[in-house]
Write a protein that holds these residues in place. Structure first.
Motif, PDB file in Angstrom:
ATOM      1  N   ASP A 262       0.847  -1.196   0.000  1.00 29.58           N
ATOM      2  CA  ASP A 262       0.000   0.000   0.000  1.00 29.58           C
ATOM      3  C   ASP A 262       0.886   1.251   0.000  1.00 29.58           C
ATOM      4  N   PRO A 263       1.070   1.846  -1.185  1.00 28.48           N
ATOM      5  CA  PRO A 263       1.989   2.995  -1.269  1.00 28.48           C
ATOM      6  C   PRO A 263       1.488   4.224  -0.505  1.00 28.48           C
ATOM      7  N   TYR A 264       0.239   4.183  -0.059  1.00 31.11           N
ATOM      8  CA  TYR A 264      -0.309   5.337   0.673  1.00 31.11           C
ATOM      9  C   TYR A 264      -0.110   5.199   2.185  1.00 31.11           C
ATOM     10  N   LEU A 265       0.400   4.054   2.591  1.00 25.65           N
ATOM     11  CA  LEU A 265       0.538   3.815   4.033  1.00 25.65           C
ATOM     12  C   LEU A 265       1.809   4.499   4.544  1.00 25.65           C
ATOM     13  N   VAL A 266       1.651   5.526   5.391  1.00 25.50           N
ATOM     14  CA  VAL A 266       2.839   6.198   5.944  1.00 25.50           C
ATOM     15  C   VAL A 266       2.855   6.148   7.466  1.00 25.50           C
ATOM     16  N   ARG A 267       1.719   5.850   8.097  1.00 28.53           N
ATOM     17  CA  ARG A 267       1.584   5.822   9.559  1.00 28.53           C
ATOM     18  C   ARG A 267       1.649   7.236  10.138  1.00 28.53           C
ATOM     19  N   GLY A 268       1.002   7.386  11.281  1.00 27.39           N
ATOM     20  CA  GLY A 268       0.820   8.721  11.836  1.00 27.39           C
ATOM     21  C   GLY A 268       2.038   9.340  12.509  1.00 27.39           C
ATOM     22  N   LEU A 269       2.993   8.539  12.921  1.00 30.35           N
ATOM     23  CA  LEU A 269       4.085   9.083  13.725  1.00 30.35           C
ATOM     24  C   LEU A 269       5.296   9.397  12.849  1.00 30.35           C
ATOM     25  N   ASP A 270       6.127  10.294  13.346  1.00 26.13           N
ATOM     26  CA  ASP A 270       7.251  10.779  12.541  1.00 26.13           C
ATOM     27  C   ASP A 270       8.428   9.817  12.468  1.00 26.13           C
ATOM     28  N   TYR A 271       8.515   8.918  13.450  1.00 29.32           N
ATOM     29  CA  TYR A 271       9.800   8.247  13.596  1.00 29.32           C
ATOM     30  C   TYR A 271      10.027   7.021  12.697  1.00 29.32           C
ATOM     31  N   TYR A 272       9.095   6.729  11.827  1.00 29.58           N
ATOM     32  CA  TYR A 272       9.252   5.503  11.029  1.00 29.58           C
ATOM     33  C   TYR A 272      10.305   5.616   9.928  1.00 29.58           C
ATOM     34  N   THR A 273      10.989   4.507   9.675  1.00 32.04           N
ATOM     35  CA  THR A 273      11.933   4.404   8.557  1.00 32.04           C
ATOM     36  C   THR A 273      11.720   3.039   7.925  1.00 32.04           C
ATOM     37  N   LYS A 274      11.935   2.962   6.627  1.00 29.75           N
ATOM     38  CA  LYS A 274      11.865   1.692   5.880  1.00 29.75           C
ATOM     39  C   LYS A 274      10.474   1.051   5.973  1.00 29.75           C
ATOM     40  N   MET A 275      10.370  -0.162   6.539  1.00 27.28           N
ATOM     41  CA  MET A 275       9.054  -0.816   6.426  1.00 27.28           C
ATOM     42  C   MET A 275       8.047  -0.294   7.465  1.00 27.28           C
TER      43      MET A 275
END
Ligand code: ATP
Ligand code: MG
Length: 421
Positions: A262-275
């Motif tokens: 899902d290319p639209y999935l970014v998640r709400g928090l800032d700290y994510y990287t990679k998967m």
């Protein structure tokens, strides 16, 4: 502060729940399975405070997130600003640093369960106090670690027999991968900017990646416009992120775990990287995400620790519990009708040691009344332990269904019990 008059009934705050009875039995069931699963995979439970310094969440969750902007319960005490934790990851990362866990053998595997607090509009599946169970794996940036983390979420749901789940997954690359993408995204969305919601206007200026996280249908519709859609669906991540992501997908295939990219999935928090990933359920209403997680390689360093890759997830317990079949409140295996409570409590403990549940009637009423209570709580067996019985070290066991009863020595009874378990 004025006190309410004594007669005015007091109610729990909006967006909170009293959890008891059959629902509590469901919670226990979920918690038991989770403790067992985590323990078997070598994860240790950690309990961190329910409130932390506000700075932790500003830095660990991100100043441009909904959580920090709108949802935090923040209060001043002395000269300190404190916040009821809105999520668990920042507190765990703080503890990881503070407790010197970076010196532990890698990976450091932790899990937690507890209440979280977010000032949101209460609705089905969304409370102001809710509970999460979550896990974190520190010190390893391998697709194998990503796979274990996702596998364990799936295993938890499988062991609970949950229906209708979908795993959605995306690769959002490293922060440097994202710089160009953010600029290009702004460029693509510039023409439709006036039509986006108020929150998206702010996101556009502050954190454009999170435009994709908007839940408003009117905003989401713009991302389906052909030029924007093609742009969004083109992988912007660097070769290293892509290679790891492909290995992860390959491992999920081998594990037989179906997923949707899902290319639209970014998640709400800032700290994510990679998967990043989410697990949704078709059996929930609008709030259909039961689990959210991903990799956050920058978080520990952001909070002042040494650079430590990490990944994990959190499950919303209320949403999870609402998906599992109703469990009945456990009934006692034995109900002890008695007028000698010390002996009865000792007997109950001996029954517990044989692996059965047993409760003692504490009413000090006549045996007839105590028997009525035993029927009411659906006890499987009743034990009659009068003073005279206790003196002779014997008891009477009564089958509730057949009404058959037999008197035997306490020793005989316990031996039979041990054999039957
Ligand atoms: P949502 O998009 O539903 O707001 P989120 O992205 O804010 O979720 P996370 O921060 O990833 O949620 O939290 C993980 C899980 O915790 C969610 O998938 C959900 O199951 C649960 N959760 C989050 N906020 C709430 C809430 N206010 N009430 C109940 N459960 C919640
Ligand atoms: Mg939210």
């Amino acid at each position: 502060m004025s006190l309410p008059s004594k007669k005015q009934s007091l109610q729990r705050p909006k967006g909170t729940q009293d959890i008891f009875g059959e629902v509590m039995a469901q919670w226990h069931h979920v918690e038991r399975i989770a403790h067992k699963l985590f323990g078997r995979f070598g994860y240790q439970e950690i309990r961190t405070p329910c409130f932390e310094s506000t700075d932790l969440f500003l830095r660990g969750v991100g100043e441009t997130t909904d959580i920090v902007n709108k949802e935090m319960y923040t209060f001043e005490k002395g000269d300190r600003s404190l916040t009821l934790r809105p999520e668990g990851t920042a507190g765990l990362a703080r503890a990881f640093i503070e407790q010197g866990m970076s010196r532990w053998a890698k990976p450091v595997k932790l899990y937690y369960m507890g209440a979280m607090f977010r000032y949101e509009r209460p609705q089905a599946g969304r409370q102001r106090q809710f509970h999460q169970v979550g896990m974190e794996l520190y010190g390893m940036d391998t697709p194998a670690a990503d796979a274990e983390v996702i596998f364990m979420a799936i295993m938890l749901f499988k062991q609970l027999g949950l229906p209708g789940l979908t795993l959605k997954i995306n690769n959002i690359g490293t922060p440097s991968d994202r710089e160009q993408f953010k600029a290009d995204l702004k460029q693509h969305l510039k023409p439709v900017l006036p039509n986006l919601c108020e929150d998206c206007q702010t996101r556009y200026a502050q954190n454009p990646l999170r435009l994709l996280d908007c839940k408003q249908d009117s905003c989401k519709a713009h991302y389906q416009e052909p030029a924007i859609k093609t742009f969004l669906e083109t992988d912007f991540t660097g070769a290293a992120s892509q290679a790891d992501f492909n290995t992860l997908l390959d491992t999920l295939d081998k594990l037989g775990i179906p997923y949707q990219r899902d290319p639209y999935l970014v998640r709400g928090l800032d700290y994510y990287t990679k998967m990043v990933f989410e697990i949704t359920s078709s059996h929930l209403g609008a709030q259909n995400t039961v689990c959210g997680g991903g990799r956050y390689n920058e978080l520990v360093e952001e909070l002042g620790g040494s650079a430590t890759p990490a990944c994990g997830w959190a499950v919303g317990l209320e949403r999870l519990v609402s998906l599992i079949a109703k469990t009945t409140i456990p009934v006692p295996d034995y109900y002890i009708v008695t007028d000698c409570h010390a002996e009865a409590l000792m007997l109950a403990t001996e029954i517990h040691q044989c692996g059965f549940s047993a409760e003692v009637d504490l009413s000090q009423k006549a045996f007839g009344k105590q028997l009525e209570k035993a029927f009411k709580v659906n006890a499987r067996q009743v034990i009659l332990l009068g003073e005279a019985d206790a003196k002779q070290d014997q008891l009477t066991c009564k089958n509730v269904v057949t009404a058959e009863q037999s008197t035997l020595s306490r020793q005989q009874f316990l031996e039979q019990l041990k054999k039957s378990c």
